[in-house]
Scaffold this motif. Structure first.
Motif, PDB file in Angstrom:
ATOM      1  N   TYR B  32      32.181  29.325   5.920  1.00 12.36           N
ATOM      2  CA  TYR B  32      30.796  28.920   6.635  1.00 12.36           C
ATOM      3  C   TYR B  32      29.986  28.357   5.672  1.00 12.36           C
ATOM      4  O   TYR B  32      29.751  28.602   4.431  1.00 12.36           O
ATOM      5  CB  TYR B  32      29.943  29.949   6.995  1.00 12.36           C
ATOM      6  N   HIS B  34      26.507  27.361   4.340  1.00 14.74           N
ATOM      7  CA  HIS B  34      24.969  27.654   4.376  1.00 14.74           C
ATOM      8  C   HIS B  34      24.085  26.874   3.629  1.00 14.74           C
ATOM      9  O   HIS B  34      24.631  26.222   2.541  1.00 14.74           O
ATOM     10  CB  HIS B  34      24.713  29.247   3.747  1.00 14.74           C
ATOM     11  N   ASN B  91      30.140  30.743   2.312  1.00 18.46           N
ATOM     12  CA  ASN B  91      30.147  32.251   2.499  1.00 18.46           C
ATOM     13  C   ASN B  91      31.355  32.472   3.593  1.00 18.46           C
ATOM     14  O   ASN B  91      31.261  31.708   4.551  1.00 18.46           O
ATOM     15  CB  ASN B  91      29.000  32.724   2.984  1.00 18.46           C
ATOM     16  N   LYS B  92      32.238  33.126   3.184  1.00 14.21           N
ATOM     17  CA  LYS B  92      33.255  33.719   3.917  1.00 14.21           C
ATOM     18  C   LYS B  92      32.682  34.664   5.111  1.00 14.21           C
ATOM     19  O   LYS B  92      31.836  35.580   4.700  1.00 14.21           O
ATOM     20  CB  LYS B  92      34.293  34.123   3.056  1.00 14.21           C
ATOM     21  N   ASN B  93      33.380  34.728   5.900  1.00 19.15           N
ATOM     22  CA  ASN B  93      33.069  35.537   7.335  1.00 19.15           C
ATOM     23  C   ASN B  93      33.739  37.010   6.998  1.00 19.15           C
ATOM     24  O   ASN B  93      34.421  37.613   7.832  1.00 19.15           O
ATOM     25  CB  ASN B  93      33.743  35.109   8.602  1.00 19.15           C
ATOM     26  N   ASN B  94      33.618  37.746   5.783  1.00 18.37           N
ATOM     27  CA  ASN B  94      34.117  38.962   5.501  1.00 18.37           C
ATOM     28  C   ASN B  94      33.304  39.443   4.403  1.00 18.37           C
ATOM     29  O   ASN B  94      32.597  38.762   3.737  1.00 18.37           O
ATOM     30  CB  ASN B  94      35.707  38.948   5.373  1.00 18.37           C
ATOM     31  N   THR B  95      33.580  40.725   4.291  1.00 19.01           N
ATOM     32  CA  THR B  95      32.749  41.482   3.369  1.00 19.01           C
ATOM     33  C   THR B  95      33.081  41.715   1.865  1.00 19.01           C
ATOM     34  O   THR B  95      32.350  41.661   0.950  1.00 19.01           O
ATOM     35  CB  THR B  95      32.366  42.817   3.700  1.00 19.01           C
ATOM     36  N   ASN B  96      34.171  41.278   1.618  1.00 16.20           N
ATOM     37  CA  ASN B  96      34.900  41.156   0.269  1.00 16.20           C
ATOM     38  C   ASN B  96      35.145  39.490  -0.217  1.00 16.20           C
ATOM     39  O   ASN B  96      36.143  39.271  -0.150  1.00 16.20           O
ATOM     40  CB  ASN B  96      36.216  41.889   0.487  1.00 16.20           C
ATOM     41  N   ALA B  97      34.284  38.970  -0.428  1.00 17.80           N
ATOM     42  CA  ALA B  97      34.272  37.400  -0.421  1.00 17.80           C
ATOM     43  C   ALA B  97      34.242  36.897  -1.646  1.00 17.80           C
ATOM     44  O   ALA B  97      34.181  35.729  -1.874  1.00 17.80           O
ATOM     45  CB  ALA B  97      33.194  36.830   0.755  1.00 17.80           C
ATOM     46  N   GLY B  98      34.274  37.745  -2.719  1.00 13.29           N
ATOM     47  CA  GLY B  98      34.384  37.195  -3.953  1.00 13.29           C
ATOM     48  C   GLY B  98      32.884  36.871  -4.449  1.00 13.29           C
ATOM     49  O   GLY B  98      31.759  37.185  -3.869  1.00 13.29           O
ATOM     50  N   LYS B  99      32.826  35.868  -5.366  1.00 14.85           N
ATOM     51  CA  LYS B  99      31.584  35.687  -6.033  1.00 14.85           C
ATOM     52  C   LYS B  99      30.940  34.401  -4.864  1.00 14.85           C
ATOM     53  O   LYS B  99      31.685  33.748  -4.591  1.00 14.85           O
ATOM     54  CB  LYS B  99      31.910  34.873  -7.248  1.00 14.85           C
ATOM     55  N   SER B 100      29.578  34.636  -5.176  1.00 11.74           N
ATOM     56  CA  SER B 100      28.864  33.670  -4.164  1.00 11.74           C
ATOM     57  C   SER B 100      28.025  33.161  -5.054  1.00 11.74           C
ATOM     58  O   SER B 100      26.690  33.946  -5.506  1.00 11.74           O
ATOM     59  CB  SER B 100      28.326  34.514  -3.145  1.00 11.74           C
TER      60      SER B 100
END
Lengths: 114, 112
Positions: B32, B34, B91-100
């Protein structure tokens, strides 16, 4: 006002010390995120908790740890502090676990390590 | 992780539209787009986000290229209060999305 509160607002300490930063998420938000913002590194994601469980780790040092308590507030513990740890530390919260949801940021804690 | 590229700074006149570009050529299908902004001495503030279609809200519009490799945040009438650093992140649509990582963002200056 985002509804996210962080304490303390400012913290001055010495190298080698340990500090705890506290964050209270918006009412109803289950996710808490921690970020570090320094002049040379920008805004870096550290860690994400959802409803008490760790969900994702970013660039968080081993000297740093965090937890989210049953009342959903979170604490970020920084130990063996170094000069380079001086930064603004932000907490953010969101309703759900996915980080693609809107995050609401707190005002930050400014940490100065002397 | 996919990265974003933004101009370091942009200027606008008050009451005029502002188009803030962001390149994300390595975007994946689950990313996504943002946008957040950070006013001086404050924490970042959510502006808008989208996946494929253009999005509008009370603050801004988000125009996403058909190939999703770039996007543009549009402030329809800039005000002095819009002067801030604008960050475009994926941002990925999951909770383990690595570094942001927010990156350096674009510093918007609004001239009266």
């Amino acid at each position: 006002d985002s509804g996210v509160t962080q304490t303390p607002k400012h913290l001055i300490t010495a190298t080698g010390q340990r500090v705890t930063l506290r964050c209270s998420p918006r009412s109803g938000d289950l996710s808490v995120y921690w970020y570090q913002q320094s002049l040379d590194q920008g805004l870096q994601f550290l860690i994400h908790y959802y409803n008490g469980e760790e969900r994702a780790k970013g660039n968080i040092l081993e000297r740093f740890s965090a937890q989210q308590f049953p009342d959903l507030h979170s604490e970020l513990n920084l130990s063996s502090l170094e000069l380079g740890d001086s930064a603004l530390y932000f907490c953010a919260s969101s309703v759900l676990a996915s980080r693609h949801n809107e995050q609401f940021f707190g005002p930050g804690t400014r940490l100065t390590v002397l | 992780d996919a990265k974003t590229t933004q101009p370091n700074s942009m200027e606008s006149n008050e009451e005029e539209p502002v188009h803030l570009p962001c390149n994300h050529s390595t975007i994946s299908g689950t990313d996504y787009i943002h946008w957040y902004r950070q006013l001086p001495s404050q924490g970042p503030e959510y502006v808008i986000h989208g996946l494929t279609s253009n999005v509008n809200n009370r603050m801004a519009s988000l125009a996403i290229a058909e190939d999703r490799k770039s996007s543009t945040l549009i402030l329809h009438r800039a005000t002095l209060r819009d002067a801030a650093v604008y960050y475009c992140i994926l941002n990925k649509n999951n909770t383990n999305a690595g570094k942001s990582t927010f990156g350096d963002g674009t510093t918007l200056t609004v001239k009266p």
